[in-house]
Design an enzyme around this catalytic site. Structure first.
Site, PDB file in Angstrom:
ATOM      1  N   ASP A 210       1.496 -14.882  13.522  1.00  0.00           N
ATOM      2  CA  ASP A 210       0.333 -15.600  12.991  1.00  0.00           C
ATOM      3  C   ASP A 210      -0.575 -14.603  12.275  1.00  0.00           C
ATOM      4  O   ASP A 210      -1.248 -13.790  12.901  1.00  0.00           O
ATOM      5  CB  ASP A 210      -0.422 -16.267  14.145  1.00  0.00           C
ATOM      6  CG  ASP A 210      -1.558 -17.155  13.669  1.00  0.00           C
ATOM      7  OD1 ASP A 210      -1.993 -17.022  12.506  1.00  0.00           O
ATOM      8  OD2 ASP A 210      -2.023 -17.990  14.466  1.00  0.00           O
TER       9      ASP A 210
ATOM     10  N   HIS B  51      -2.494   9.904  -0.920  1.00  0.00           N
ATOM     11  CA  HIS B  51      -2.670   8.619  -1.588  1.00  0.00           C
ATOM     12  C   HIS B  51      -2.575   8.760  -3.100  1.00  0.00           C
ATOM     13  O   HIS B  51      -2.102   7.855  -3.789  1.00  0.00           O
ATOM     14  CB  HIS B  51      -4.010   7.991  -1.183  1.00  0.00           C
ATOM     15  CG  HIS B  51      -3.972   7.325   0.154  1.00  0.00           C
ATOM     16  ND1 HIS B  51      -4.034   8.030   1.331  1.00  0.00           N
ATOM     17  CD2 HIS B  51      -3.841   6.017   0.506  1.00  0.00           C
ATOM     18  CE1 HIS B  51      -3.967   7.184   2.351  1.00  0.00           C
ATOM     19  NE2 HIS B  51      -3.850   5.960   1.876  1.00  0.00           N
TER      20      HIS B  51
ATOM     21  N   GLU C 278       0.832  -1.200   0.000  1.00  0.00           N
ATOM     22  CA  GLU C 278       0.000   0.000   0.000  1.00  0.00           C
ATOM     23  C   GLU C 278       0.866   1.249   0.000  1.00  0.00           C
ATOM     24  O   GLU C 278       1.568   1.539   0.979  1.00  0.00           O
ATOM     25  CB  GLU C 278      -0.920   0.027   1.221  1.00  0.00           C
ATOM     26  CG  GLU C 278      -1.831   1.254   1.242  1.00  0.00           C
ATOM     27  CD  GLU C 278      -2.693   1.327   2.482  1.00  0.00           C
ATOM     28  OE1 GLU C 278      -3.248   2.409   2.746  1.00  0.00           O
ATOM     29  OE2 GLU C 278      -2.814   0.306   3.185  1.00  0.00           O
TER      30      GLU C 278
END
Length: 422
Positions: free
Chosen positions: A301, A391, A92
């Protein structure tokens, strides 16, 4: 209609469960018949012996881009500070840039500090009886015999310590919560084994000593919140409960974050209304990105990312600027076990000085600090209108308009001059 089992041609993956070289080659040959794009998968730096106990049917590895985040000033003790870094796995754009901006703002304002509350891991067995009265007697028996159960559980792990057993009676059902401390491991597997062995012992001893039969028991009746978000985990914790805090000054908010304390505080306080209407569990802006990035980078995990991202950010407008704290009550992490021994996780844990035993508390605190950094930057970006622009600039392959000094060399100048030729 379902296909008849007589016509079903179910093909098992060759050599499934085996980690020998021949089994691996059989799987690769089979994989090549399924897709033409097999080369990037099998071009792996991880060997068979390194993942012997981590997965089954190994065929290779996948890559997630890994970025360097920091520095972040960490107040590690009275009059003790240090600069810390971490690795973030992500695809991202703008994420690490925003994280670094928040880290800079926190550092310029004096750094962050953190408090390790506790470490817990639990399994929630279910015992069923014919009548509720039997379940009630079972609850009484468990309370009286806790020390015996604790002693028995300790036989099956050198690290898991049974702290408490909580009981919830629902008619003829007894839902138990076996709560353990698991040292530097996340502990999911060890508490499962210890709980299962304890349940076998409880089943025999309870009937022998009371004459009451247990109808059935299961190692987990879905009350452990394993891989799930729950209010129980928010209130009681699962994994590590850690809290970080910082104070960002007005000057830093304006110069580094390009916002104001008033704007940031107003946005966050106003956003709480719709969060309550929507029933959001917890209250943070963006910590899941940091949790996921560090989890992937350090061999944690990945199935526990969403429960570990449960948190509450508190903001207070003070005379100096903004005070922020972040509580993360269910951070399922370990510095030993799982995938922490693999090459890249070892490198990133080493970067953070969080490898091996005795490092779980530090690891949790640093995660909380980097999460707080992203909270600070994201809130400022939203409050000042920078969020979408950032962004667009960093997350959509837009060209940036700056150069490093090292980029300006003879070849660069020659290329630029050549563009002026008529």
């Amino acid at each position: 209609m379902p296909m008849s089992t007589e016509k079903l041609n179910y093909k098992h993956v060759p050599g499934r469960g085996l980690m020998s070289e021949s089994a691996y080659e059989m799987r690769i040959d089979f994989f090549k018949t399924l897709t033409k794009d097999y080369k990037p998968v099998i071009d792996s730096n991880i060997s068979l012996d390194q993942v012997q106990n981590n997965l089954e049917s190994f065929i290779g590895s996948t890559e997630i881009p890994l970025g360097l985040a920091g520095p972040l000033l960490y107040n590690s003790g009275p009059n003790e500070t240090e600069w810390v870094y971490t690795g973030i796995c992500t695809s991202e754009g703008a994420l690490i840039a925003s994280l670094n901006r928040g880290a800079k703002a926190i550092s310029e304002s004096g750094g962050f500090q953190a408090h390790f509350v506790h470490q817990r891991m639990l399994r929630s067995p279910l015992f069923t009886f014919e009548w509720m009265s039997s379940a009630v007697e079972f609850d009484k028996w468990l309370r009286i015999n806790f020390d015996r159960i604790k002693e028995h559980a300790s036989k099956f792990s050198n690290h898991a310590e049974l702290i408490e057993i909580k009981v919830f009676i629902a008619g003829k059902l007894a839902h138990l919560k076996f709560i353990f401390s698991t040292s530097d491991a996340s502990g999911q597997n060890m508490v499962t084994h210890c709980t299962w062995q304890s349940c076998i012992w409880i089943d025999k001893q309870f009937t022998k000593e009371t004459g009451i039969e247990v109808s059935n028991f299961y190692v987990d009746g879905n009350g452990s919140s394993d891989k799930k978000v729950s209010f129980y985990s928010l209130l009681n914790g699962r994994g590590v409960h850690v809290v970080s805090e910082c104070l960002i000054t007005h000057d830093v908010i304006e110069k580094t974050l390009r916002s104001t304390a008033c704007e940031m505080f107003r946005l966050y306080s106003h956003s709480m209304a719709v969060s309550r209407f929507d029933g959001i569990v917890g209250g943070t802006l963006n910590i899941a990105n940091v949790i996921a990035g560090i989890f992937a980078a350090t061999g944690q995990d990945l199935g526990s990312i969403h429960e570990s991202s449960l948190g509450i950010t508190q903001i207070d407008e003070v005379e100096e600027g903004l005070y922020l704290s972040l509580s993360i009550p269910a951070l399922v992490i370990g510095t030993v076990g799982g995938g922490t021994h693999l090459p890249v996780p070892q490198s990133i844990l080493g970067l953070m000085n969080c490898c091996g035993t005795g490092k779980l508390e530090r690891f949790a605190k640093l995660i909380a600090g980097f999460c707080l950094s992203l909270e600070v930057s994201t809130l400022a970006a939203l409050a000042s209108g920078q969020f979408a622009r950032a962004h667009q600039k960093l997350g959509k392959n837009k060209k940036v308009d700056w150069l490093l000094k090292a980029d300006v060399d003879t070849e660069f100048v020659r290329e630029q001059l050549g563009s002026f030729k008529g």
